[in-house]
Design a protein around this motif. Structure first.
Motif, PDB file in Angstrom:
ATOM      1  N   VAL A 107       0.865  -1.173   0.000  1.00 53.73           N
ATOM      2  CA  VAL A 107       0.000   0.000   0.000  1.00 53.73           C
ATOM      3  C   VAL A 107       0.903   1.226   0.000  1.00 53.73           C
ATOM      4  O   VAL A 107       1.746   1.392   0.882  1.00 53.73           O
ATOM      5  N   ASP A 108       0.739   2.060  -1.032  1.00 52.62           N
ATOM      6  CA  ASP A 108       1.549   3.272  -1.173  1.00 52.62           C
ATOM      7  C   ASP A 108       0.706   4.461  -0.703  1.00 52.62           C
ATOM      8  O   ASP A 108      -0.176   4.932  -1.420  1.00 52.62           O
ATOM      9  N   ARG A 109       1.004   4.936   0.506  1.00 53.78           N
ATOM     10  CA  ARG A 109       0.202   6.017   1.088  1.00 53.78           C
ATOM     11  C   ARG A 109       0.346   7.309   0.288  1.00 53.78           C
ATOM     12  O   ARG A 109      -0.641   7.993   0.020  1.00 53.78           O
ATOM     13  N   ARG A 110       1.565   7.640  -0.109  1.00 52.95           N
ATOM     14  CA  ARG A 110       1.797   8.897  -0.814  1.00 52.95           C
ATOM     15  C   ARG A 110       1.231   8.845  -2.240  1.00 52.95           C
ATOM     16  O   ARG A 110       0.663   9.808  -2.738  1.00 52.95           O
ATOM     17  N   GLY A 111       1.383   7.709  -2.885  1.00 44.84           N
ATOM     18  CA  GLY A 111       0.859   7.568  -4.237  1.00 44.84           C
ATOM     19  C   GLY A 111      -0.612   7.196  -4.280  1.00 44.84           C
ATOM     20  O   GLY A 111      -1.215   7.183  -5.356  1.00 44.84           O
ATOM     21  N   ARG A 112      -1.174   6.874  -3.122  1.00 41.53           N
ATOM     22  CA  ARG A 112      -2.577   6.461  -2.994  1.00 41.53           C
ATOM     23  C   ARG A 112      -2.906   5.300  -3.924  1.00 41.53           C
ATOM     24  O   ARG A 112      -3.860   5.325  -4.708  1.00 41.53           O
ATOM     25  N   THR A 113      -2.102   4.245  -3.810  1.00 39.61           N
ATOM     26  CA  THR A 113      -2.335   3.033  -4.590  1.00 39.61           C
ATOM     27  C   THR A 113      -2.123   1.812  -3.712  1.00 39.61           C
ATOM     28  O   THR A 113      -1.478   1.888  -2.654  1.00 39.61           O
ATOM     29  N   ALA A 114      -2.659   0.703  -4.159  1.00 42.55           N
ATOM     30  CA  ALA A 114      -2.392  -0.593  -3.533  1.00 42.55           C
ATOM     31  C   ALA A 114      -2.139  -1.591  -4.646  1.00 42.55           C
ATOM     32  O   ALA A 114      -2.835  -1.584  -5.667  1.00 42.55           O
ATOM     33  N   THR A 115      -1.141  -2.430  -4.466  1.00 41.80           N
ATOM     34  CA  THR A 115      -0.844  -3.482  -5.432  1.00 41.80           C
ATOM     35  C   THR A 115      -1.164  -4.819  -4.776  1.00 41.80           C
ATOM     36  O   THR A 115      -0.664  -5.111  -3.676  1.00 41.80           O
ATOM     37  N   VAL A 116      -2.002  -5.606  -5.440  1.00 46.42           N
ATOM     38  CA  VAL A 116      -2.517  -6.824  -4.834  1.00 46.42           C
ATOM     39  C   VAL A 116      -2.528  -7.963  -5.839  1.00 46.42           C
ATOM     40  O   VAL A 116      -2.513  -7.745  -7.056  1.00 46.42           O
ATOM     41  N   GLN A 117      -2.581  -9.170  -5.324  1.00 42.10           N
ATOM     42  CA  GLN A 117      -2.792 -10.337  -6.163  1.00 42.10           C
ATOM     43  C   GLN A 117      -4.293 -10.489  -6.436  1.00 42.10           C
ATOM     44  O   GLN A 117      -5.125  -9.950  -5.693  1.00 42.10           O
ATOM     45  N   PRO A 118      -4.668 -11.221  -7.473  1.00 42.22           N
ATOM     46  CA  PRO A 118      -6.084 -11.264  -7.882  1.00 42.22           C
ATOM     47  C   PRO A 118      -7.009 -11.939  -6.899  1.00 42.22           C
ATOM     48  O   PRO A 118      -8.218 -11.697  -6.925  1.00 42.22           O
ATOM     49  N   LEU A 209      -9.069 -12.609 -22.603  1.00 41.59           N
ATOM     50  CA  LEU A 209      -7.894 -12.060 -23.278  1.00 41.59           C
ATOM     51  C   LEU A 209      -6.597 -12.399 -22.563  1.00 41.59           C
ATOM     52  O   LEU A 209      -5.577 -12.621 -23.204  1.00 41.59           O
ATOM     53  N   ALA A 210      -6.612 -12.398 -21.242  1.00 47.14           N
ATOM     54  CA  ALA A 210      -5.406 -12.674 -20.467  1.00 47.14           C
ATOM     55  C   ALA A 210      -5.814 -13.113 -19.067  1.00 47.14           C
ATOM     56  O   ALA A 210      -6.928 -12.835 -18.607  1.00 47.14           O
ATOM     57  N   LEU A 211      -4.887 -13.797 -18.411  1.00 48.86           N
ATOM     58  CA  LEU A 211      -5.104 -14.240 -17.033  1.00 48.86           C
ATOM     59  C   LEU A 211      -4.361 -13.291 -16.106  1.00 48.86           C
ATOM     60  O   LEU A 211      -3.151 -13.087 -16.257  1.00 48.86           O
ATOM     61  N   THR A 212      -5.068 -12.694 -15.161  1.00 46.85           N
ATOM     62  CA  THR A 212      -4.507 -11.650 -14.292  1.00 46.85           C
ATOM     63  C   THR A 212      -3.788 -12.254 -13.091  1.00 46.85           C
ATOM     64  O   THR A 212      -4.315 -13.144 -12.426  1.00 46.85           O
ATOM     65  N   THR A 213      -2.569 -11.735 -12.806  1.00 47.37           N
ATOM     66  CA  THR A 213      -1.832 -12.188 -11.622  1.00 47.37           C
ATOM     67  C   THR A 213      -1.475 -11.049 -10.671  1.00 47.37           C
ATOM     68  O   THR A 213      -1.033 -11.311  -9.548  1.00 47.37           O
ATOM     69  N   GLU A 214      -1.656  -9.793 -11.106  1.00 49.48           N
ATOM     70  CA  GLU A 214      -1.338  -8.666 -10.227  1.00 49.48           C
ATOM     71  C   GLU A 214      -2.108  -7.434 -10.677  1.00 49.48           C
ATOM     72  O   GLU A 214      -2.247  -7.184 -11.875  1.00 49.48           O
TER      73      GLU A 214
END
Length: 491
Positions: A107-118, A209-214
């Motif tokens: 979780v990037d507080r400054r960038g206001r993003t979260a990167t997660v697995q599907p 179209l594609a299989l999501t992993t992130e």
């Protein structure tokens, strides 16, 4: 479903999967694969040849390459909460579950993003972001269980999608693999990306179209305060007109939902939300922001609703009461499960100005098909969620429920709308795709599919109907007969 349905066994593929995966990550016995025979659309079921539950990206790639080499279909699956049969298995294919990809990577507080697995649950993202005063805005009613990978596949929305948008508007980047196991990445962390907007293409593509992993999602600041205004109406037409009046007045509520009387009476004993059970329809209108912003917007909404013939207005006086108002709306589906042996929910979307007309059309359909249909939906964007109640042990009741749902979708198209707002097409709406789009457009869709998946092995048989199917559906509509497709096993 009849257990006599043929499962196409491919020993060389099963043996290959056994070499790639630990025993705990591969299911082939009938009793083990049966829990995966459908998603939330239980009307159509099919056991897969095998269920793979990889634990690493290397295993995902190896499975895709094995299946590609043998031309074996692969059907991606998340939590299985989807309602259109997008995760319906293929009898001769591998169902690839991403349930074990359930880590929040950062979780990037400054960038206001979260990167997660599907495999991360929708609600878990907001829980992880809460310490930073942030949250993930899209909130499907199934958010406690549905996963972000499935949300990306279906472009899911929720009760706050009018102001904050669908999944499409809240995802910055998707990483994954093609059917051949080649890595792909769509979007970026920058405000925009060069070239064609393939991120918008892959979101809502239902795993074709594609299989999501992130996935990297956008987070938004949690508002200072939120209040919910509940408005009652003596006529469903008045409630529909009120929705259009709010938008015409320049108001974009944080949430704008409608429930008809059948729905409020169904859900009130279950949720005890305090709904007006004498009203023909109830609107839930939420405002969020600063204290002053919310106070002004609630006053503006109240005046517009009074002018639109609201018979009663009630504003939440605490956060607990606001959540209670929404708890009833979000628990409509479980309440329907208590009212009948089964229910069928579809999601045609119509122009807001036709909401009242559509509800009256559904009332006429209830009489024609002999089935009850409470209605709950995202009124702000005209996304219907009718709940057709039926008996799944009675073949005639099942047939009438399917015909009822199909007629709602056809009426949505006739009113200038579309066959789906957020549930996807899957196998459920293949026939109605023939009604909404001409053959040239469907062929264009197919061209995009082939560009990503030339062999057609990734989630085949979904979304894009064949020429033969459309021709047969057209003939049946003209003659008034029932449409039957043996390639889709019925429950």
């Amino acid at each position: 479903m009849d257990d006599s349905a043929v499962i196409e066994s491919r020993p060389e593929v099963i043996d290959g999967l056994r070499r790639l995966l630990p025993a705990r990550a591969l299911l082939v016995a009938a009793e083990d694969t049966r829990p995966y025979e459908c998603d939330g659309l239980t009307l159509i079921r099919q056991r897969p040849m095998a269920v793979a539950l990889p634990e690493t990206e290397a295993q995902v790639v190896a499975i895709l390459k094995l299946c590609h080499a043998h031309q074996v279909p692969v059907v991606p699956r998340g939590a299985g909460t989807g309602l259109a049969g997008s995760a319906l298995p293929h009898a001769g294919g591998v169902l690839l579950s991403l349930a074990k990809f359930n880590r929040i990577l950062g979780v990037d507080r400054r960038g206001r993003t979260a990167t997660v697995q599907p495999g991360v649950r929708n609600l878990a993202i907001s829980e992880a972001a809460a310490p930073f005063g942030l949250y993930y805005a899209p909130d499907p009613s199934s958010q406690i269980a549905c996963t972000i990978g499935g949300n990306v596949a279906e472009n899911s929305g929720g009760v706050h999608c009018l102001k904050y948008g669908l999944t499409l508007h809240n995802v910055l980047r998707v990483r994954g693999y093609t059917s051949a196991g080649e890595p792909v990445e769509f979007g970026s962390l920058a405000p925009d990306a060069a070239g064609l907007d393939l991120l918008a293409l892959v979101i809502g593509s239902e795993g074709m179209l594609a299989l999501t992993t992130e996935v990297t999602v956008r987070l938004v600041p949690r508002p200072t305060v939120a209040r919910c205004l509940m408005a009652s109406f003596a006529d469903v037409g008045d409630a529909g007109d009120a929705v259009a009046a709010l938008i015409a007045a320049g108001i974009i509520p944080a949430g704008l939902e409608m429930m008809d009387q059948a729905a409020t009476r169904l859900v009130e004993p279950f949720a005890k939300a305090g709904y007006d059970l004498e009203a023909a329809a109830v609107l839930l209108c939420e405002s969020d922001g600063t204290v002053d912003e919310v106070e002004a917007e609630i006053a503006h909404m109240s005046q517009v609703l009074r002018d639109a013939r609201a018979t009663r207005l009630q504003v939440s006086t605490s956060e607990a009461e606001r959540l209670t108002f929404w708890a009833g709306r979000k628990n409509a589906f479980p309440a329907a499960g208590r009212a009948a042996p089964a229910y069928y929910c579809t999601d045609g979307t119509i122009p807001r100005k036709h909401i009242g007309q559509m509800l009256k059309s559904i009332q006429a359909m209830e009489q024609r098909f002999g089935l009850a249909c409470p209605n709950v939906f995202h009124a702000g964007d005209g996304n219907l969620h009718p709940l057709v109640l039926f008996d799944d042990s009675d073949p005639d009741s099942v047939a009438r429920a399917e015909a009822f749902g199909a007629e709602i979708l056809e009426e949505s198209v006739r009113l200038g709308g579309t066959v789906t707002g957020e549930h996807g097409v899957g196998v459920e709406k293949l026939n109605q795709m023939c009604s909404q789009f001409d053959r040239a457009t469907l062929d264009a869709f197919l061209g995009v599919k082939r560009a990503f998946d030339p062999a057609g092995t990734l989630n085949p048989g979904k979304v894009i109907p064949s020429l033969h199917r459309c021709a047969e559906y057209g003939r049946q509509r003209v003659t008034g007969g029932a449409v039957s497709f043996p390639d889709l096993p019925r429950f």
